[in-house]
Design a protein around this motif. Sequence first.
Motif, PDB file in Angstrom:
ATOM      1  N   ILE A  91       0.836  -1.209   0.000  1.00  0.00           N
ATOM      2  CA  ILE A  91       0.000   0.000   0.000  1.00  0.00           C
ATOM      3  C   ILE A  91       0.867   1.254   0.000  1.00  0.00           C
ATOM      4  O   ILE A  91       0.619   2.209  -0.762  1.00  0.00           O
ATOM      5  N   LEU A  92       1.897   1.292   0.852  1.00  0.00           N
ATOM      6  CA  LEU A  92       2.768   2.463   0.914  1.00  0.00           C
ATOM      7  C   LEU A  92       3.474   2.687  -0.414  1.00  0.00           C
ATOM      8  O   LEU A  92       3.596   3.828  -0.880  1.00  0.00           O
ATOM      9  N   PHE A  93       3.930   1.606  -1.032  1.00  0.00           N
ATOM     10  CA  PHE A  93       4.589   1.756  -2.323  1.00  0.00           C
ATOM     11  C   PHE A  93       3.614   2.273  -3.377  1.00  0.00           C
ATOM     12  O   PHE A  93       3.972   3.130  -4.199  1.00  0.00           O
ATOM     13  N   GLY A  94       2.385   1.752  -3.385  1.00  0.00           N
ATOM     14  CA  GLY A  94       1.385   2.230  -4.336  1.00  0.00           C
ATOM     15  C   GLY A  94       1.069   3.698  -4.147  1.00  0.00           C
ATOM     16  O   GLY A  94       0.914   4.454  -5.119  1.00  0.00           O
ATOM     17  N   MET A  95       0.951   4.136  -2.886  1.00  0.00           N
ATOM     18  CA  MET A  95       0.715   5.558  -2.613  1.00  0.00           C
ATOM     19  C   MET A  95       1.861   6.416  -3.128  1.00  0.00           C
ATOM     20  O   MET A  95       1.645   7.498  -3.687  1.00  0.00           O
TER      21      MET A  95
END
Length: 386
Positions: free
Chosen positions: A356-360
């Motif tokens: 999720i953090l990478f996608g954000m």
Amino acid sequence: MTKKITNPEILAIRAAADVDPACGRVWVGLDVGLKSTSVCVLDRDGKVVHQVSMKTHPTEIGRYLAKNFASNVAVVGMETGAMSAHLADGLRRQGYQVAVMDALQVHRVLSLKRNKTDTNDARGIAEITRTGRDYLTEVYVKSAACYEVRAQLIMRHRLVQQRLANENMIRGLLRVYGGRVEPGAKSSATYRERVVEQLLIIQDHEGLNLRPRILPVLDLCERLQVDAERIETELEALAAANPICRRFMAVPGIGAITALSFFTAIEEPSRFRRADDVAAYLGLTPRVYQSGESLTHGKISKMGNRLTRTHMVNAATVLLSATKTFSSLKDWGVRLAKKVGFNKAKVAVARKLAVILFGMWRDGTHFQFKSETVEPHRQMMQAARA
């Protein structure tokens, strides 16, 4: 006065480069030590052009390459280690292409040789650099600014570990005399009060004065906590000044430490093709063993950065057990914990958090508490950038 080059192999490769630059290309392998580095230079046919040992410093190595091989160096290869980042950065500033390869994989290749010497290792690394870079993992070398933040994270982590180790040692010593320090102290001052109280009880009941031995350790615990809090304040200011980390901290369970740890562990999101690769990079994905008809999924690989992996698992623990705000991620993690247990669930949530953090970061989006709003939000952000 510059010493004249008399080595016939070096003179031959320079003469070949004057006729055809492609024929004069060389590949360099470095077996890096703390004080000295073994250097091996191979030509395009894999023959040794020159081998030498010199001081472990990028200026010394760069001067040697520039003097003997001019601009004909194709790639300089080395394995990961304590000095590899410094050498790679210095050689790249001098214009050389540097490949830093995973030390574990390089070790497995070099172990095929019967005799392990620095000279043989340098030649093996040069051969890997020339022909085997497609089969081994090339390591991304972070920037100096990134390493500076990582150093602060490591120092804070060590200070906290040392304080906890000293406090546990005191607890163990007091138990020998029947003393029991109540857990749950949130500050060193509260912990000190509880320890002093137990010391007085032991002195009354046993007639033993342990304060001259215990109080210096308590003073050390207080100094360690003060230093850790000072570094933590600096890290919180760095995270607040970074717009990407601020978006990370909007995710439940993610604080300044975890946000900076993840940011500095990745640094450049474009080097990952898929979001799932980030979880594997941090060692949060299960090992897979396949042979014939058997296919086994084991425990997580634990291959990446251990500190960042610990921060991600701690963040997942906070998300599952301490946050009150509803989110689809927490709901999924709680349901998973009922099926497989809390320990496995928190690792799975940590893996999801990394994705999720990478996608954000990659898409420039913000955390969505409900899964059904993720795709509309991503489309809206893409339309805004267009």
